[in-house]
Write an enzyme that holds these catalytic residues in place. Structure first.
Site, short mmCIF file in Angstrom:
data_model
loop_
_atom_site.label_atom_id
_atom_site.label_comp_id
_atom_site.label_asym_id
_atom_site.label_seq_id
_atom_site.Cartn_x
_atom_site.Cartn_y
_atom_site.Cartn_z
N ASP A 197 0.93 -1.30 -0.07
CA ASP A 197 -0.70 -0.02 -0.13
C ASP A 197 0.88 0.88 -0.21
O ASP A 197 1.94 1.34 0.73
CB ASP A 197 -1.28 -0.38 0.95
CG ASP A 197 -2.11 1.48 1.00
OD1 ASP A 197 -2.70 1.27 -0.27
OD2 ASP A 197 -2.48 1.24 2.12
N GLY B 217 -0.28 5.32 -4.64
CA GLY B 217 -0.81 6.86 -4.42
C GLY B 217 -0.05 7.75 -4.26
O GLY B 217 0.36 8.74 -4.53
N HIS C 216 1.94 3.64 -8.98
CA HIS C 216 1.43 2.15 -8.93
C HIS C 216 2.78 1.35 -9.87
O HIS C 216 3.26 0.64 -9.87
CB HIS C 216 0.30 1.68 -9.91
CG HIS C 216 -0.75 2.68 -9.28
ND1 HIS C 216 -1.15 2.28 -7.99
CD2 HIS C 216 -1.63 2.74 -9.53
CE1 HIS C 216 -2.05 2.70 -7.39
NE2 HIS C 216 -2.75 3.02 -8.63
N SER D 186 -7.90 -5.25 -4.89
CA SER D 186 -8.77 -5.95 -4.18
C SER D 186 -9.39 -6.02 -5.24
O SER D 186 -9.83 -5.01 -5.97
CB SER D 186 -8.83 -4.86 -2.68
OG SER D 186 -9.95 -3.99 -2.74
N ARG E 1 -12.63 2.36 -7.32
CA ARG E 1 -11.70 3.27 -7.94
C ARG E 1 -11.88 4.08 -9.38
O ARG E 1 -12.34 3.45 -10.20
CB ARG E 1 -10.11 3.08 -8.13
CG ARG E 1 -9.65 2.76 -6.21
CD ARG E 1 -8.34 2.32 -6.35
NE ARG E 1 -8.10 2.10 -5.13
CZ ARG E 1 -6.57 2.57 -4.35
NH1 ARG E 1 -5.44 3.00 -5.40
NH2 ARG E 1 -6.71 2.08 -3.02
N LEU F 115 10.14 -20.63 -5.27
CA LEU F 115 9.14 -19.80 -4.31
C LEU F 115 8.05 -19.79 -5.04
O LEU F 115 7.58 -20.13 -5.77
CB LEU F 115 10.17 -18.08 -4.91
CG LEU F 115 9.24 -17.13 -4.22
CD1 LEU F 115 9.25 -17.25 -2.33
CD2 LEU F 115 9.59 -15.57 -4.65
N ILE G 272 -6.36 -4.88 7.96
CA ILE G 272 -6.05 -5.97 6.19
C ILE G 272 -7.10 -5.40 5.44
O ILE G 272 -6.38 -5.75 4.30
CB ILE G 272 -7.21 -7.03 7.35
CG1 ILE G 272 -6.55 -6.99 9.31
CG2 ILE G 272 -7.06 -8.41 6.62
CD1 ILE G 272 -5.50 -7.86 9.03
N GLU H 202 1.72 -13.16 12.25
CA GLU H 202 2.47 -12.24 13.11
C GLU H 202 2.01 -10.75 12.35
O GLU H 202 2.79 -10.67 10.61
CB GLU H 202 4.24 -12.43 13.34
CG GLU H 202 3.91 -13.36 14.58
CD GLU H 202 3.33 -13.47 15.69
OE1 GLU H 202 3.18 -12.25 16.37
OE2 GLU H 202 2.86 -14.80 15.90
#
Ligand code: IPE
Ligand code: IPE
Ligand code: MG
Length: 242
Positions: free
Chosen positions: A12, A15, A29, A57, A63, A123, A187, A199
Site C-alpha cells: 500500500d 498513490g 503504481h 482488491s 476506483r 519460491l 487488513i 504475526e
C-alpha cells in the site's frame, strides 16, 4: 529460528508516494513494480517458501476508471516482461482472486504464465488481483454446499482442514508474517481465513520505497515474537511443540 515459511504483503501507498511528488497516482503504481521484483528476489535468496502479494482488491474496482485501467495495463505489462525470468529462477506464479472480472486477454496471459511455471519448486509466488478475503471464503462455501447438495460430502464432515482446502491458498501453509506498508493498520479484506495466527508488521514506508532493509527489519521483529497459538508461554517453554 529460521525465516518465515510464508510471507503475505499488502503493498500500500503507491498513490501517496506519487502525490507527494506532485505526480499522478499512476506514477506511483509504476514505481511499485521495482520493489515487487526486489521482494521476490530477496524472498528467494532468504529461502522463504511462499510469498503472497496483495496487488488489487475486490474493492479497488470502485476506483476511477482511468486508475483501474492503468493498473490492469501494468499487470499485463509486468506479466509479459517478468514471466521468463521468474521461470528461469524456479518461481511458481499463481494469481489468486476473481479472475472472471479481468479482461479476457489478461486472463489468457495469466493462464499461460501459470501453466509455464506450474512445475517450479522454488519460491511459490501468489499475486492477489481482484481478490477479497470474503469472496474467497464465500467461493469455498459455495463449492462445499454444491458437494453437499450432490451427496458427495456430508455437512458434518466439513472441518477446518476440509474448508481450507477450498480456499485460494489451499496447498500452502498459512502466512507466518503479514506485512503492510503505507502506515495504515488494517487488513482491507486480504487473506481473512489464512492470517488467523500470522504475526502482523506495519511500516510507514510507502510501497515504492519498500526494500530489503525493511524486509529484514520485519523478519527480525518476527523472530522476536513468541507465537503461542493459544497456549501459555510456560507451556511453550516446557513442552516442545510436536
Ligand atoms: C496500493 O497503493 C496499490 C493498490 C491498492 C492498487 P494505493 O493506490 O492504495 O496507494 P495509496 O494508499 O492511495 O497511497
Ligand atoms: C489494500 O489497499 C489493497 C491493496 C494494497 C491491493 P487499499 O488502499 O485498497 O486499502 P484501504 O482502502 O486503504 O483500506
Ligand atoms: Mg491504499
Amino acid at each position: 529460528m529460521s525465516v518465515p515459511a510464508h510471507i503475505a504483503i499488502v503493498m500500500d501507498g503507491n498513490g501517496r508516494w506519487a502525490e507527494a511528488r506532485g505526480e499522478p497516482r499512476t506514477v506511483g503504481h509504476r514505481a511499485g513494480i521495482e520493489p515487487v521484483r526486489a521482494t521476490i528476489r530477496e524472498c528467494a535468496r532468504l529461502g522463504v517458501g511462499a510469498l503472497t502479494l496483495f496487488a488489487f482488491s475486490s474493492e479497488n474496482w470502485r476506483r476511477p476508471e482511468t486508475e483501474v485501467s492503468t493498473l490492469m495495463g501494468l499487470f499485463m505489462e509486468a506479466l509479459e516482461r517478468e514471466v521468463q525470468e521468474l521461470h528461469a529462477n524456479q518461481v511458481r506464479l499463481r494469481i489468486i482472486g476473481n479472475r472472471q472480472r479481468l479482461a479476457v486477454g489478461l486472463q489468457q496471459r495469466i493462464a499461460e504464465a501459470e501453466a509455464l511455471t506450474a512445475g517450479n519448486t522454488g519460491l511459490q509466488l501468489q499475486v492477489a488481483v481482484s481478490y477479497g478475503g470474503r469472496w474467497d471464503v464465500i467461493e469455498a462455501a459455495k463449492r462445499l454446499a454444491a458437494q453437499a447438495a450432490s451427496g458427495a460430502l456430508r455437512a458434518a464432515d466439513i472441518d477446518e482442514e476440509r474448508f481450507a482446502r477450498e480456499l485460494q491458498l489451499a496447498d500452502l501453509p498459512d502466512p507466518d508474517l503479514f506485512i503492510r506498508t503505507g502506515g495504515d493498520h488494517r487488513i482491507s479484506n486480504f487473506l481473512l481465513w489464512n492470517i488467523a495466527y500470522a504475526e502482523l508488521f506495519f511500516t510507514d514506508a510507502l510501497w515504492p520505497d519498500f526494500n530489503a532493509e525493511i524486509m529484514a527489519e520485519a523478519i527480525e521483529d518476527f523472530r522476536g515474537r513468541e507465537r503461542r497459538f493459544g497456549l501459555t508461554g510456560k507451556q511453550l517453554r516446557e513442552e516442545p511443540r510436536v
